[in-house]
Design a protein around this motif. Structure first.
Motif, PDB file in Angstrom:
ATOM      1  N   THR A  95       1.377  -0.807   0.209  1.00 40.05           N
ATOM      2  CA  THR A  95       0.001  -0.338   0.073  1.00 40.05           C
ATOM      3  C   THR A  95       0.574   1.151  -0.029  1.00 40.05           C
ATOM      4  N   LEU A  96       0.723   2.343  -1.092  1.00 39.03           N
ATOM      5  CA  LEU A  96       1.136   3.329  -1.332  1.00 39.03           C
ATOM      6  C   LEU A  96       0.589   4.376  -0.466  1.00 39.03           C
ATOM      7  N   SER A  97       1.081   5.997  -0.053  1.00 42.36           N
ATOM      8  CA  SER A  97       0.760   6.555   0.518  1.00 42.36           C
ATOM      9  C   SER A  97       0.909   7.930  -0.310  1.00 42.36           C
ATOM     10  N   CYS A  98       0.615   8.997   0.034  1.00 38.61           N
ATOM     11  CA  CYS A  98       1.115   9.984  -0.930  1.00 38.61           C
ATOM     12  C   CYS A  98       0.109  11.187   0.012  1.00 38.61           C
ATOM     13  N   ALA A  99       1.012  11.976   1.042  1.00 36.84           N
ATOM     14  CA  ALA A  99       0.685  12.877   1.683  1.00 36.84           C
ATOM     15  C   ALA A  99       1.443  13.704   1.668  1.00 36.84           C
ATOM     16  N   ALA A 100       0.033  14.882   1.519  1.00 37.50           N
ATOM     17  CA  ALA A 100       0.378  17.144   1.353  1.00 37.50           C
ATOM     18  C   ALA A 100       0.063  17.771   2.514  1.00 37.50           C
ATOM     19  N   SER A 101       0.816  18.005   2.718  1.00 36.28           N
ATOM     20  CA  SER A 101       1.476  18.848   3.588  1.00 36.28           C
ATOM     21  C   SER A 101       1.359  20.602   2.645  1.00 36.28           C
ATOM     22  N   GLY A 102       1.303  21.516   4.035  1.00 37.20           N
ATOM     23  CA  GLY A 102       1.646  22.633   3.294  1.00 37.20           C
ATOM     24  C   GLY A 102       0.422  23.796   4.066  1.00 37.20           C
ATOM     25  N   SER A 103      -0.447  24.795   3.693  1.00 37.51           N
ATOM     26  CA  SER A 103      -1.084  25.724   3.520  1.00 37.51           C
ATOM     27  C   SER A 103      -2.082  25.523   2.343  1.00 37.51           C
ATOM     28  N   ILE A 104      -2.912  24.199   2.656  1.00 39.98           N
ATOM     29  CA  ILE A 104      -3.351  23.566   1.600  1.00 39.98           C
ATOM     30  C   ILE A 104      -5.043  23.935   1.935  1.00 39.98           C
ATOM     31  N   ILE A 105      -5.975  24.703   1.020  1.00 37.62           N
ATOM     32  CA  ILE A 105      -6.784  24.156   0.907  1.00 37.62           C
ATOM     33  C   ILE A 105      -7.646  23.611   0.832  1.00 37.62           C
ATOM     34  N   SER A 106      -7.423  22.862  -0.345  1.00 34.67           N
ATOM     35  CA  SER A 106      -8.445  22.021  -0.623  1.00 34.67           C
ATOM     36  C   SER A 106      -6.973  21.261  -1.882  1.00 34.67           C
ATOM     37  N   ILE A 107      -7.483  19.701  -2.245  1.00 41.20           N
ATOM     38  CA  ILE A 107      -6.716  19.140  -2.974  1.00 41.20           C
ATOM     39  C   ILE A 107      -7.696  18.038  -4.344  1.00 41.20           C
ATOM     40  N   ASN A 108      -7.778  18.764  -5.026  1.00 41.19           N
ATOM     41  CA  ASN A 108      -8.896  18.462  -6.409  1.00 41.19           C
ATOM     42  C   ASN A 108      -8.467  16.783  -6.751  1.00 41.19           C
ATOM     43  N   ALA A 109      -7.830  16.878  -8.315  1.00 41.23           N
ATOM     44  CA  ALA A 109      -7.617  15.508  -8.588  1.00 41.23           C
ATOM     45  C   ALA A 109      -6.409  15.450  -7.954  1.00 41.23           C
ATOM     46  N   VAL A 110      -6.126  13.868  -8.285  1.00 38.62           N
ATOM     47  CA  VAL A 110      -5.241  13.330  -7.269  1.00 38.62           C
ATOM     48  C   VAL A 110      -4.650  11.830  -8.711  1.00 38.62           C
ATOM     49  N   GLY A 111      -3.549  11.542  -9.295  1.00 39.53           N
ATOM     50  CA  GLY A 111      -3.232  10.481  -9.763  1.00 39.53           C
ATOM     51  C   GLY A 111      -2.147  10.189  -9.349  1.00 39.53           C
ATOM     52  N   TRP A 112      -2.015   8.608  -9.152  1.00 44.64           N
ATOM     53  CA  TRP A 112      -0.664   7.945  -9.007  1.00 44.64           C
ATOM     54  C   TRP A 112      -0.094   7.204 -10.838  1.00 44.64           C
ATOM     55  N   TYR A 113       1.444   7.839 -10.636  1.00 39.79           N
ATOM     56  CA  TYR A 113       1.268   7.147 -12.150  1.00 39.79           C
ATOM     57  C   TYR A 113       3.228   6.025 -11.194  1.00 39.79           C
ATOM     58  N   ARG A 114       3.217   6.031 -12.771  1.00 42.16           N
ATOM     59  CA  ARG A 114       4.483   4.932 -12.291  1.00 42.16           C
ATOM     60  C   ARG A 114       5.690   5.504 -13.587  1.00 42.16           C
ATOM     61  N   GLN A 115       7.130   4.913 -13.539  1.00 40.23           N
ATOM     62  CA  GLN A 115       7.974   4.421 -14.691  1.00 40.23           C
ATOM     63  C   GLN A 115       8.666   3.528 -14.254  1.00 40.23           C
ATOM     64  N   ALA A 116       8.940   2.797 -15.575  1.00 40.34           N
ATOM     65  CA  ALA A 116       9.633   1.938 -15.291  1.00 40.34           C
ATOM     66  C   ALA A 116      11.013   2.076 -16.120  1.00 40.34           C
ATOM     67  N   PRO A 117      12.220   1.640 -15.937  1.00 37.87           N
ATOM     68  CA  PRO A 117      12.878   1.630 -16.184  1.00 37.87           C
ATOM     69  C   PRO A 117      13.364   1.323 -17.990  1.00 37.87           C
ATOM     70  N   GLY A 118      13.796   2.676 -18.995  1.00 40.15           N
ATOM     71  CA  GLY A 118      13.672   2.481 -19.969  1.00 40.15           C
ATOM     72  C   GLY A 118      11.892   2.975 -20.605  1.00 40.15           C
TER      73      GLY A 118
END
Length: 120
Positions: free
Chosen positions: A19-42
């Protein structure tokens, strides 16, 4: 300043789960769309799952039925549950989010990536 930090990557045997987590920090008002991407070698970076602020979800065919994206708005965190992992899932996984922060500005933010390695 707004940041995204991924965690949860690692080495797992084929058929296993992470299970991967993606945590946002800062002066956040709202988080709209979120995507997970991946990049394999080459290979090019590819979008594998995304979730909108209205919880509309899309998956790439390569992960459909095995991966689940979810979000916890109270924690400003998005998760990627990965089951039935295959060696071809080996890649660096990144999250990307459109975040409204500060003085109602929208930022396109990327995390630093987390390595997922699936052994056969």
């Amino acid at each position: 300043q707004v940041q995204l930090v991924e965690s949860g990557g690692g080495l797992v045997q084929a058929g296993g789960s992470l299970t991967l987590s993606c945590a946002a920090s800062g002066s956040i008002i709202s988080i709209n769309a979120v995507g997970w991407y991946r990049q394999a070698p080459g290979k090019q970076r590819e979008l594998i799952a995304d979730i909108t602020s209205g919880d509309s979800i899309n998956y790439a065919d390569s992960v459909k039925g095995r991966f689940t994206i979810s979000r916890d708005n109270a924690k400003n965190t998005v998760y990627l549950q990965m089951n039935s992992l295959k060696p071809e899932d080996t890649a660096v996984y990144y999250c990307n989010a459109m975040i409204v922060a500060g003085r109602w500005e929208e930022f396109d933010v990327w995390g630093q990536g987390t390595q997922v390695t699936v052994s056969s």
